[in-house]
Design a protein around this motif. Structure first.
Motif, short mmCIF file in Angstrom:
data_model
loop_
_atom_site.label_atom_id
_atom_site.label_comp_id
_atom_site.label_asym_id
_atom_site.label_seq_id
_atom_site.Cartn_x
_atom_site.Cartn_y
_atom_site.Cartn_z
N ALA A 86 0.84 -1.21 0.00
CA ALA A 86 0.00 0.00 0.00
C ALA A 86 0.87 1.25 0.00
O ALA A 86 1.96 1.27 0.57
CB ALA A 86 -0.93 0.01 1.21
N ILE A 87 0.37 2.28 -0.67
CA ILE A 87 1.02 3.59 -0.72
C ILE A 87 0.08 4.61 -0.10
O ILE A 87 -1.07 4.73 -0.52
CB ILE A 87 1.34 4.00 -2.17
N ASP A 88 0.56 5.34 0.88
CA ASP A 88 -0.19 6.45 1.47
C ASP A 88 0.44 7.74 0.96
O ASP A 88 1.50 8.15 1.43
CB ASP A 88 -0.13 6.38 3.00
N ARG A 89 -0.22 8.35 -0.03
CA ARG A 89 0.37 9.54 -0.65
C ARG A 89 0.34 10.74 0.29
O ARG A 89 1.25 11.59 0.25
CB ARG A 89 -0.38 9.87 -1.94
N ASN A 90 -0.68 10.84 1.12
CA ASN A 90 -0.76 11.98 2.04
C ASN A 90 0.31 11.93 3.11
O ASN A 90 0.97 12.92 3.39
CB ASN A 90 -2.15 12.02 2.69
N ALA A 91 0.49 10.76 3.70
CA ALA A 91 1.49 10.60 4.76
C ALA A 91 2.88 10.33 4.20
O ALA A 91 3.86 10.33 4.94
CB ALA A 91 1.09 9.47 5.70
N ARG A 92 2.96 10.10 2.88
CA ARG A 92 4.22 9.74 2.21
C ARG A 92 4.88 8.54 2.89
O ARG A 92 6.04 8.58 3.28
CB ARG A 92 5.18 10.93 2.20
N ARG A 93 4.10 7.48 2.96
CA ARG A 93 4.60 6.25 3.55
C ARG A 93 4.15 5.06 2.69
O ARG A 93 3.13 5.14 2.00
CB ARG A 93 4.08 6.05 4.98
N VAL A 94 4.95 3.99 2.73
CA VAL A 94 4.55 2.74 2.11
C VAL A 94 4.47 1.68 3.19
O VAL A 94 5.23 1.71 4.17
CB VAL A 94 5.54 2.28 1.01
N ARG A 95 3.52 0.76 3.02
CA ARG A 95 3.40 -0.37 3.96
C ARG A 95 3.84 -1.63 3.25
O ARG A 95 3.45 -1.89 2.12
CB ARG A 95 1.96 -0.51 4.46
N LEU A 96 4.66 -2.42 3.92
CA LEU A 96 5.19 -3.65 3.34
C LEU A 96 4.36 -4.85 3.77
O LEU A 96 3.64 -4.81 4.78
CB LEU A 96 6.64 -3.86 3.75
N LYS A 97 4.49 -5.92 3.03
CA LYS A 97 3.78 -7.16 3.34
C LYS A 97 4.15 -7.66 4.73
O LYS A 97 3.33 -8.24 5.44
CB LYS A 97 4.10 -8.22 2.28
N SER A 98 5.38 -7.40 5.13
CA SER A 98 5.86 -7.83 6.45
C SER A 98 5.24 -7.02 7.58
O SER A 98 5.40 -7.37 8.75
CB SER A 98 7.38 -7.69 6.51
N GLY A 99 4.57 -5.92 7.24
CA GLY A 99 3.95 -5.07 8.24
C GLY A 99 4.72 -3.79 8.50
O GLY A 99 4.20 -2.86 9.14
N SER A 100 5.96 -3.72 8.03
CA SER A 100 6.77 -2.52 8.24
C SER A 100 6.22 -1.35 7.44
O SER A 100 5.53 -1.54 6.43
CB SER A 100 8.22 -2.78 7.81
N GLU A 101 6.53 -0.16 7.90
CA GLU A 101 6.18 1.05 7.17
C GLU A 101 7.43 1.90 6.99
O GLU A 101 8.27 1.97 7.89
CB GLU A 101 5.10 1.85 7.91
#
Length: 416
Positions: A86-101
């Protein structure tokens, strides 16, 4: 030492485009700001050998673009065996399958493509495979080792390269291509006909206008393909090589503009200027033809990565790179520079032959007197020189091109 989120550049993908971008960013002194996320548990590696040399020898291993210590010395953080979900454009973060951000300042999508599948073959079948990644190649190599009858669905580059490799190993190979000719998306009709005749002369069973109507399945294996004409083809291995679909799900979920690929501008920027996309997953306005295209090639991946690097380093330059491709199919070395004229175009075809060698020649395609494409068969010098002519916009007279006594190199302007 972690990279501050206000500076980080995250690259999503582990193919040729991602590898080239890492090299460019490192050279620009931005390696320490770069994070590379690869879904496969491998560093980026060369993919063309997977359909050829890799299948021939059990000891062959994926050949990385660069060793792990290169990434370490460049300061590039590599996360392998994980993927962005997943990509959060507002927060400028990506979430990984492992759960990390992870936080990003600039994001680059190099997500590539996935193999197109058939609904009838979606259940796990032990002797059916496609070829996109190293794991696919390892599986296919193991299957071929114990097989004699191989059926390949699809007469594009991948299907024909696998067919030629399997045929050279003594396998009985049948290729079913649904379209009227081979390599329809990448080659001219004249080149397609030559390739078809060459493979048939060498003993391969290649059929055009041929589709699989049904599959006989027993104990988790496909035992035969039944063609639309009712013929039953028993098999040991079935390879599905019916094309690729761009990996755009991540981009679409993030609200980026997509249409058979992630739409990018001349600087590789998506509809969000802080998110770039490169490689097989992109659709863009090709500079030489003016057509909006999606190209699947190592050349395009590398050239788009260079354009993206210029954008990321604050020295943007509009993308203009001549498309070129290659395919090695047994004794056929095919090299194409430029794109063949669109179907229905009133073009002029000039054949340049290599003296008394019927297996070596080049096809020069002109549209309204302008050279637009050169397809070479076992003529590497023609290919290299033709690329230069096309890049410079030089259109030599057809009567000069057809004369094999005239060196193509002599047609390049001295100033170039």
């Amino acid at each position: 030492m972690s990279t501050p989120a206000t500076e980080s550049i995250i690259i999503v993908g582990g193919g040729h485009a991602a590898a080239q971008l890492c090299a460019g960013l490192s050279q620009a002194g931005l390696g320490a700001r770069t994070i590379l996320i690869c879904e496969e548990p491998l560093l980026p590696y060369h993919r063309p050998p997977l359909s050829k040399a890799f299948l021939k020898a059990a000891e062959e291993q994926p050949m990385p673009h660069r060793p792990s210590d290169w990434y370490e010395q460049a300061g590039i953080q590599v996360i392998a065996g994980d993927s962005v979900v997943a990509i959060d454009r507002n927060a400028r973060r990506v979430r990984l399958k492992s759960g990390s951000e992870l936080a990003w300042h600039r994001l680059v999508l190099a997500t590539g493509t996935r193999a197109r599948t058939l609904p009838a073959l979606e259940a796990p079948l032990s002797n059916v495979t496609s070829l996109r990644h190293a794991a696919d190649a390892e599986r296919l190599r193991a299957l071929l080792a114990g097989a004699q009858r191989v059926v390949i669905l699809g007469g594009g580059f991948i299907g024909l390269e696998i067919a030629a490799t399997a045929h050279a190993q003594g396998k009985q190979v049948t290729v079913l291509e649904a379209a009227p000719r081979l390599m329809g998306r990448a080659a001219s009709a004249e080149l397609s006909e030559h390739v078809l005749n060459s493979h048939r002369t060498n003993g391969m069973d290649i059929r055009t206008d041929a589709t699989a109507d049904a599959f006989e399945i027993q104990d988790g294996k496909v035992t035969a393909v039944v063609t639309a004409g009712g013929e039953r083809l028993p098999l040991d291995v079935l390879v599905v090589g019916i094309g690729a679909v761009p990996e755009t799900a991540l981009a679409e979920a993030a609200g980026l503009t997509c249409s058979d690929g992630i739409i990018v501008d001349a600087h590789m920027r998506s509809s969000d200027a802080d998110i770039l996309a490169i490689g097989d997953c992109t659709r863009f306005d090709e500079a030489y033809t003016g057509r909006q295209l999606r190209l699947e090639s190592v050349q395009n991946a590398n050239d788009q990565a260079k354009t993206a690097c210029a954008t990321l380093t604050g020295t943007p330059a509009a993308h203009k790179a001549l498309p070129w491709f290659w395919s090695e199919q047994g004794g056929l070395r095919l090299q194409m520079a430029g794109l063949p004229p669109a179907p229905g175009t009133d073009d002029q075809l000039i054949v340049r032959r290599q003296g008394a060698k019927p297996e070596s020649f080049s096809l020069f395609h002109y549209v309204n007197g302008v050279l637009v494409c050169v397809e070479s068969v076992n003529a590497p010098l023609d290919h290299v020189t033709s690329r230069k002519l096309l890049e410079l916009g030089v259109s030599p007279a057809p009567e000069t091109v057809v004369d094999a006594s005239v060196a193509l190199k002599s047609l390049i302007p001295v100033a170039a």
